[in-house]
Design a protein around this motif. Sequence first.
Motif: not given
Length: 395
Positions: A132-159
């Motif tokens: 997960x760290x490697x992919x996020x470092x490469x810019x993969x799986x990081x999106x925004x929904x209604x201004x909210x950060x999602x990491x592989x479509x997961x709430x950042x608090x859970x991640x």
Amino acid sequence: MIKLFNIINDYCLYLLVFSVTFENWDPFSFTGSYSVTYLSTVLYLGSWVPLVGRNFSFSIFKRFAIPLFLLIFVGFFFSVFNSEYVEELKFAYNYRALLLIVLMLFIAAHLHIKPKTLTIVLNSYITSMLLVFLLVSLGKGVTYENGRLLIFEENPNVMGAKASIAFLITISKLINNFSIKRSIIIILMCIPFISLIAVSGSRGAFVSMFLGLGVLLYFRRTGALNKLAVIIFGVLGSVVLITYLLETNPVIAERFADTVESGDIGRNVLWEAAYNIIRDNIIMGAGFEGVKPRMFAYSGSFMNPHNIFLYVYIACGLPGIILFVTFLARLGKLLFLHFKKYGDSLNLVLFVIVVFNMSKQGGSIGKTTFWFFFAVLIGSTIHILDENKVKSKKI
């Protein structure tokens, strides 16, 4: 043939564990219905079919399973009395929670009969978080929904919570077996998890990391002088790390500053509304589908109370919360018995961190990660009950 089925079952478990960190990720665009974890769960449970009669025994786990199954039944019972919230029969009970309880029992049974798989399971989880760290470092799986950060479509608090658990599992390997060479490797492995926590901006994950570290050090079996030295070293290291994170991550620094200044942890309104609902409905629950409508009526927000205890109380009333606390109390007692005999504090740490995060996250009753770790805790320690029975018979 049975040997082959057992091998397949083992690898399906490792695949499931590896996928847990991608719980909400839907790479095949199935509109969220079939995430990576969901498909892995189906595959894993399917691999159990030819082995159930040989490898699974409900009686071993009934002290944990019965309160949880009764909890689901109580929720269904109260749904009958609040039928205005239930449009279809499937909404009268929490299907996902029921599925995760069943999954928990099968994983626990797997670890109980094959204890050697525990190390591979925990290493699979750590490896997955490193990916997960490697992919996020490469810019993969990081999106925004209604201004909210999602990491592989997961709430950042859970991640962030998942990363803090990976950090604690990894650091426990160093605390339990310290050496200079080992410390260098472990510290390097922990950096990605700390970075993920920083990226998530989660105060809960930040607190989880240091809370877990404190429990890990406090319950470590060693001489008083050594324990004091380790605790002092841990406190100093923590202060340095906290200072670094607050100085280099403005998101976490700002959120902690807001909490200190206002006393609001971001859930005050929801928790106050939940308390008012419970006060007005001490005995009766609203059913699982009635939680959000009642929260909306009291707070104006159509969402869960972001606390597993409040959620269970609103949904299942006083009987439900008693059943859920009974499950946790029995598990906590089991873990303490195991710690007293073997001195391994990691199980206590995982229990504290899982319950802590379930107490602050919305929808935690339906999160695979938390039930997976309940399974790990039960499956890796329940043998202590068998040993105690044998000892009692001998006496």
